[in-house]
Motif scaffolding. Structure first.
Motif, PDB file in Angstrom:
ATOM      1  N   PRO A  26       0.820  -1.214   0.000  1.00 48.64           N
ATOM      2  CA  PRO A  26       0.000   0.000   0.000  1.00 48.64           C
ATOM      3  C   PRO A  26       0.854   1.264   0.000  1.00 48.64           C
ATOM      4  CG  PRO A  26      -0.860  -1.598   1.576  1.00 48.64           C
ATOM      5  CD  PRO A  26       0.460  -2.134   1.097  1.00 48.64           C
ATOM      6  N   ARG A  27       0.363   2.284  -0.687  1.00 42.58           N
ATOM      7  CA  ARG A  27       0.986   3.599  -0.801  1.00 42.58           C
ATOM      8  C   ARG A  27       2.339   3.562  -1.505  1.00 42.58           C
ATOM      9  NH1 ARG A  27       2.115   6.809   3.600  1.00 42.58           N
ATOM     10  NH2 ARG A  27       2.732   5.027   4.870  1.00 42.58           N
ATOM     11  N   ALA A  28       2.567   2.526  -2.300  1.00 42.60           N
ATOM     12  CA  ALA A  28       3.836   2.432  -3.017  1.00 42.60           C
ATOM     13  C   ALA A  28       3.776   3.069  -4.394  1.00 42.60           C
ATOM     14  CB  ALA A  28       4.268   0.972  -3.144  1.00 42.60           C
ATOM     15  N   GLY A  29       2.585   3.484  -4.874  1.00 38.86           N
ATOM     16  CA  GLY A  29       2.526   4.267  -6.107  1.00 38.86           C
ATOM     17  C   GLY A  29       1.952   3.589  -7.325  1.00 38.86           C
ATOM     18  N   ARG A  30       1.115   2.546  -7.151  1.00 39.46           N
ATOM     19  CA  ARG A  30       0.527   1.884  -8.326  1.00 39.46           C
ATOM     20  C   ARG A  30      -0.326   2.861  -9.132  1.00 39.46           C
ATOM     21  NH1 ARG A  30      -1.189  -1.335  -4.266  1.00 39.46           N
ATOM     22  NH2 ARG A  30      -3.323  -0.741  -4.766  1.00 39.46           N
ATOM     23  N   THR A  31      -1.267   3.515  -8.457  1.00 43.17           N
ATOM     24  CA  THR A  31      -2.175   4.431  -9.159  1.00 43.17           C
ATOM     25  C   THR A  31      -1.415   5.607  -9.747  1.00 43.17           C
ATOM     26  OG1 THR A  31      -4.060   3.811  -7.778  1.00 43.17           O
ATOM     27  CG2 THR A  31      -4.173   5.947  -8.866  1.00 43.17           C
TER      28      THR A  31
END
Length: 497
Positions: A26-31
């Protein structure tokens, strides 16, 4: 693809050889990664630009408050920065803790002197495209460049004439502090000089000609303007579709006319108009039920189509609205609709959070279809089933360490001993694709026993899963897999960093 200072990415350089499946913690930048691609390639995506798209990081200042003494984050080297005010106590660290909490010292001596958020003055996303069909190559004539083996455009004036050609497109977002406005431009780097403010802009019409499709899984089977089913209908036979809509409007008008003239409805309307002489006061002539009719909103065909919703007859329950059949049915139809729109030869397909509303088999099946039918796919997902449709080397895993994002990718394995560990990719490691930490045990029995013990901890003690830890087994046979632990650990480490 090269990102500089966009959202949570200070710097990212990705050079895939084929398809891409983006996963991670989570919050690693996929989007952010998929959005950055869309900003360059999709002419409709730039409408969502916001000041928060400019990367910012907490910076600790020295005692005088004049210059940064320590920076936390991953702003790209060479990026100029603007300072946005933020009190020291409100600066959030890597895992959501304040700087004071992270230091573990509440005394004045343990606190930083001051902290502010620094924001880059401009965000930049550059995409290199290659393998064009003849029509697209002709469209990009004048901006084509030789492609190096590294996947970048060559700046060598003596590059081989036989080298494959590529085209670079870039998106730049900047903030004018005086005018308090955001300015964005999509341009050809080969014919531009951003340092001098000179841009060869990419026309929206040119980007619409590129074989790029963004999958937007919205409400399916809608006939209103702009909806997926309407676009499919217009592409196949727009004239026949218009005729069908006109026939619907005419039939509805006739049916409503019959409804209005029915004695029961007319009697009810006349009763309302008779109250206090209402029918005589609101018009130039006395108003009766004969002058009252009914229609959808403004009476247009578009207004009528906006009110229509799909209904399905799937079982003994009869014809029910799509929502009554559950979220999975809607998601499958929505994805099928989006995929039909993506059947462009050699298309680059972008999709964020692929499979979130789908069941496991549908997620794997539709991901495999997209991969097989598209020129290149960029999917971000939280679902291990989507990754099953891709080669292990096509999976990019995003992670966060100390608040800094990074990406990792498996290399092609040729060593026979290492290939044995790859057996665990589908059986064990895919299930841990979004876990920050992997704990490797000897075999499946160890996983079962340790998981049972972990679940029986008292409520005051958080289980391993609460800390982002996923238990996996290094062996699947009865003899155990202690000898495989180092190899599986090495495989997992390639995706953790």
């Amino acid at each position: 693809m090269l990102i500089e200072g966009f959202r949570g990415w200070g710097h990212l350089d990705v050079r895939p050889g084929s398809h891409v499946l983006v996963a991670g913690v989570p919050r690693a930048g996929r989007t952010d990664l998929i959005t950055a691609l869309a900003r360059v390639l999709d002419p409709d995506a730039a409408r969502g630009a916001a000041l928060s798209d400019l990367h910012q990081r907490p910076v600790v200042l020295d005692g005088a408050g004049s210059a940064p003494a320590q920076a936390v984050g991953d702003v790209a080297e060479g990026q100029t920065e603007a300072v946005a005010e933020a009190p020291a106590a409100d600066v959030v660290g890597a895992e959501g803790t304040t700087e004071e909490e992270a230091s573990g010292d509440n005394s004045a001596a343990g606190r930083p002197d001051a902290a502010v958020l620094q924001r880059v003055q401009a965000a930049q996303v550059e995409v290199t495209l290659t393998d064009f069909d003849p029509d697209v190559q002709q469209l990009l004539e004048g901006v084509l460049e030789p492609l190096e083996a590294s996947g970048c455009a060559s700046e060598d004036p003596d590059a081989s004439a036989d080298a494959p050609l590529c085209a670079r497109l870039a998106y730049r977002l900047s903030y004018d502090e005086e005018a308090e406005t955001l300015e964005s431009v999509v341009y050809f780097p080969a014919r531009s000089n951003p340092a001098l403010g000179q841009y060869s802009r990419v026309p929206a019409a040119t980007r619409r000609m590129l074989p790029v499709v963004t999958l937007d899984a919205g409400q399916p089977l809608q006939l209103r303007a702009g909806a997926g089913l309407r676009r499919i209908l217009d592409e196949r036979d727009a004239k026949a579709g218009t005729a069908a809509f006109d026939a619907l409007a005419q039939a509805v008008a006739e049916a409503v006319s019959v409804l209005s003239a029915s004695p029961a409805v007319a009697e009810a309307v006349n009763a309302v108009l008779a109250v206090g002489g209402t029918g005589e006061r609101i018009g130039d002539a006395p108003l009766t039920a004969e002058q009252v009719g009914f229609r959808a909103e403004d009476g247009s065909v578009a207004a009528l189509l906006r009110t229509l919703r799909a209904a399905l007859h799937l079982d003994a329950g009869g014809m029910l609205g799509l929502a009554q059949h559950g979220s999975t049915v809607s998601a499958v139809l929505s994805m099928a609709e989006a995929m039909l729109l993506a059947t462009v030869p050699g298309a680059v397909v972008l999709a964020d959070d692929f499979g979130d509303q789908l069941d496991a088999p549908a997620t794997e099946h539709l991901a495999a279809l997209l991969r097989a039918r598209s020129g290149q796919v960029w999917l971000s997902t939280r679902r291990p089933e989507a990754a099953r449709a891709f080669e292990p080397t096509e999976v990019i895993r995003l992670v966060r360490h100390g608040g800094v994002r990074s990406h990792h990718q498996l290399t092609l394995i040729t060593d026979r001993k290492a290939l044995v560990a790859m057996r665990q990719w589908h059986t064990q490691l895919l299930a841990a694709l979004t876990a920050p930490t992997v704990a490797i045990t000897e075999g499946p029995h160890d996983v079962a026993v340790l998981s049972m013990v972990d679940r029986r901890k008292p409520p005051s003690s958080l289980p391993l899963s609460a800390h982002g830890v996923r238990l996996v087994a290094s062996g699947t046979g009865g003899e155990g897999g202690i000898s495989q632990i180092p190899r599986v650990a090495n495989l997992a480490r390639q995706l953790v960093g």
